[in-house]
Design an enzyme around this catalytic site. Structure first.
Site, PDB file in Angstrom:
ATOM      1  N   LYS A 119       0.869  -1.182   0.000  1.00 38.10           N
ATOM      2  CA  LYS A 119       0.000   0.000   0.000  1.00 38.10           C
ATOM      3  C   LYS A 119       0.897   1.221   0.000  1.00 38.10           C
ATOM      4  CE  LYS A 119      -4.465   0.833   0.197  1.00 38.10           C
ATOM      5  NZ  LYS A 119      -5.579  -0.066  -0.165  1.00 38.10           N
TER       6      LYS A 119
ATOM      7  N   ASP B  71      -6.897   4.170  -4.621  1.00 39.88           N
ATOM      8  CA  ASP B  71      -7.584   4.034  -3.334  1.00 39.88           C
ATOM      9  C   ASP B  71      -8.245   5.406  -3.135  1.00 39.88           C
ATOM     10  OD1 ASP B  71      -7.670   2.006  -0.899  1.00 39.88           O
ATOM     11  OD2 ASP B  71      -7.453   3.972   0.019  1.00 39.88           O
TER      12      ASP B  71
HETATM   13  N1  GLU Z   1      -7.259   0.089  -2.948  1.00 38.32           N
HETATM   14  C1  GLU Z   1      -8.003  -1.094  -3.271  1.00 38.32           C
HETATM   15  C2  GLU Z   1      -8.044  -2.003  -2.059  1.00 38.32           C
HETATM   16  O1  GLU Z   1      -8.128  -1.528  -0.948  1.00 38.32           O
HETATM   17  C3  GLU Z   1      -7.529  -1.753  -4.551  1.00 38.32           C
HETATM   18  C4  GLU Z   1      -6.098  -2.168  -4.609  1.00 38.32           C
HETATM   19  C5  GLU Z   1      -5.619  -2.651  -5.970  1.00 38.32           C
HETATM   20  O2  GLU Z   1      -6.431  -2.742  -6.892  1.00 38.32           O
HETATM   21  O3  GLU Z   1      -4.430  -2.949  -6.082  1.00 38.32           O
HETATM   22  O4  GLU Z   1      -8.053  -3.212  -2.143  1.00 38.32           O
END
Ligand code: GLU
Length: 450
Positions: free
Chosen positions: A130, A170
């Site tokens: 992340k 996100d």
């Molecule tokens: N931010 C999204 C999550 O919390 C998607 C992450 C992604 O697609 O890599 O899963």
């Protein structure tokens, strides 16, 4: 949690807290997971001997960097950029980037930690990561967002790659930001690769990726409802948030014959007892994605109630879909939901319910789908985007949607397998934590002490 493990959980948490001070959201996420895992690890000593729990809470790598940029007035601005590379046992690091003024190390570590389990649950080969920045896109011009994202990528590009680390969106990072970042990555590396997901469909993006998180949370809720012989038909649903996840959750609920009566943003919520039908939803999409305005404008346009400074959990519903952000359902709000007859909570956001609220849902044995299971549809379709990029082809809407639906049904089955109690109640928290853990832990065992 059985009492006999309480001391072990507390001892473990004391170490985590001492090592990671002032990261309260990270402590919260780890605590919730180890409550499920410590009893499981006691029964499966191979994980204990290899210190898998101690290793899994330690990021493989944390990157923190300066992001300087120049605003429209010629003023110099400085933000902080992050990427947490949490775990790569089952695939390249994968997870979104969040741009929001509240972003800090603890928040991103909680999100990266959750992502490891979530990505494992999808059954696709993705590790967990992340990242993001304390940059606030609200009120910024397109040019300012572009200059900021280009500066952000000018550092991040050297750490990521289609086989190393694949970021996505996100909160605060949507198609516009992914586009600017992709352009800058391509320019710096002189390579056109699937290094980011959530791309535009003309340049490597997957159909259904924008819809995936919201649709997935509703598919997951549908599976939970089925276990009690219920469906969305004729059901009143409260949704929080009004961004990408909330919008497509609403669309899917409408398609399944339910009625969504609320949406919110950080200023307040709207209550539309007639239901947010597809036409009104189209207005919300324009309001939030194009005009970038406030949800209050919906109430002005459709003459419904707007409640300033509150969240929608006081409104009577059978199903609640928190799709805004972490810790948006308090213990009191959880009690109110249950008292008002809510039987199903499916989390489109990450960790939206405070720990005391989770206890309320579990003690009342309602259908409670935690984010790492219920919102895994977004990253699942990101995984499908990676597959299509590698194969250099693109699947149709129907193909991707069918795969997403299958994945959500599978995640539900995994939660049932690991979370079903003797009385038949499915504890989806245990189910998701243990189900997500096993694959990653086995890979870590196989790969030795790395
Ligand atoms: N931010 C999204 C999550 O919390 C998607 C992450 C992604 O697609 O890599 O899963």
């Amino acid at each position: 949690m059985a009492n006999i493990f309480e001391q072990q959980v507390n001892d473990f948490m004391a170490k985590v807290i001492a090592k990671n001070p002032s990261e309260s959201e990270f402590h919260q996420a780890v605590h919730e997971v180890v409550e499920s895992l410590i009893p499981f690890v006691e029964e499966n000593p191979q994980y204990k001997e290899a210190k898998i729990l101690d290793r899994i809470v330690e990021p493989e790598r944390v990157l923190i960097f300066r992001v300087p940029w120049v605003d429209d007035n010629g003023g110099v601005q400085v933000n902080r950029g992050f990427r947490i590379e949490m775990n790569s046992a089952i695939g390249p690091y994968k997870g979104g980037l969040r741009f929001h003024p509240t972003v800090n190390l603890g928040i991103l570590k909680f999100l990266a930690f959750e992502q490891v389990f979530k990505n494992s649950l999808t059954t696709l080969p993705m590790g967990g990561g992340k990242g993001g920045s304390d940059f606030d896109p609200k009120g910024k011009s397109d040019n300012e967002v572009m200059r900021f994202t280009q500066s952000f990528m000018t550092e991040l590009f050297r750490h990521i790659g289609p086989n190393t680390d694949v970021p996505a969106g996100d909160i605060g990072v949507g198609g516009r930001e992914i586009g600017f970042m992709f352009g800058q990555y391509k320019r710096l590396k002189n390579e056109f690769t699937g290094v980011l997901t959530g791309k535009g469909r003309e340049w490597g993006g997957s159909l259904i990726r924008p819809e995936a998180t919201g649709y997935g949370a509703v598919y997951f809720a549908e599976e939970m409802l089925k276990t009690r012989g219920k469906s969305f038909k004729g059901t009143t649903v409260t949704v929080s948030g009004s961004g990408n996840v909330a919008q497509f959750a609403t669309q899917k609920v409408n398609e399944l014959g339910g009625k969504v009566v609320t949406l919110s943003d950080s200023s307040g919520f709207i209550y539309d007892p007639a239901g947010i039908d597809d036409e009104k939803l189209e207005y919300v999409m324009w309001l939030k994605n194009v005009k970038r305005g406030r949800i209050k404008e919906y109430a002005d346009k459709y003459g419904c109630e707007y409640v300033e400074g509150q969240r929608p959990w006081g409104i009577k519903c059978e199903v609640a879909l928190p799709c805004a952000t972490q810790n948006e359902i308090s213990e009191e709000e959880a009690k109110t939901l249950v008292a008002n007859g809510c039987i199903c909570v499916s989390e489109g956001a990450n960790m939206p319910t405070v720990p005391e609220g989770v206890i309320v849902f579990l003690e009342n044995e309602i259908l409670y789908g935690p984010g790492k299971a219920a919102n895994a549809g977004g990253v699942a379709v990101s995984g499908l985007e990676m597959t299509q990029n590698s194969m250099r082809l693109s699947w149709t809407r129907e193909e991707v949607d069918a795969k997403l639906h299958d994945i959500m049904i599978n995640i539900h089955a995994t939660c049932e397998k690991y979370g079903k109690k003797d009385n038949g109640f499915i504890n989806y928290v245990d189910g998701a934590n243990i189900g997500g853990f096993v694959k990653v832990a086995d890979a870590m065992l196989a790969q030795g002490v790395v």
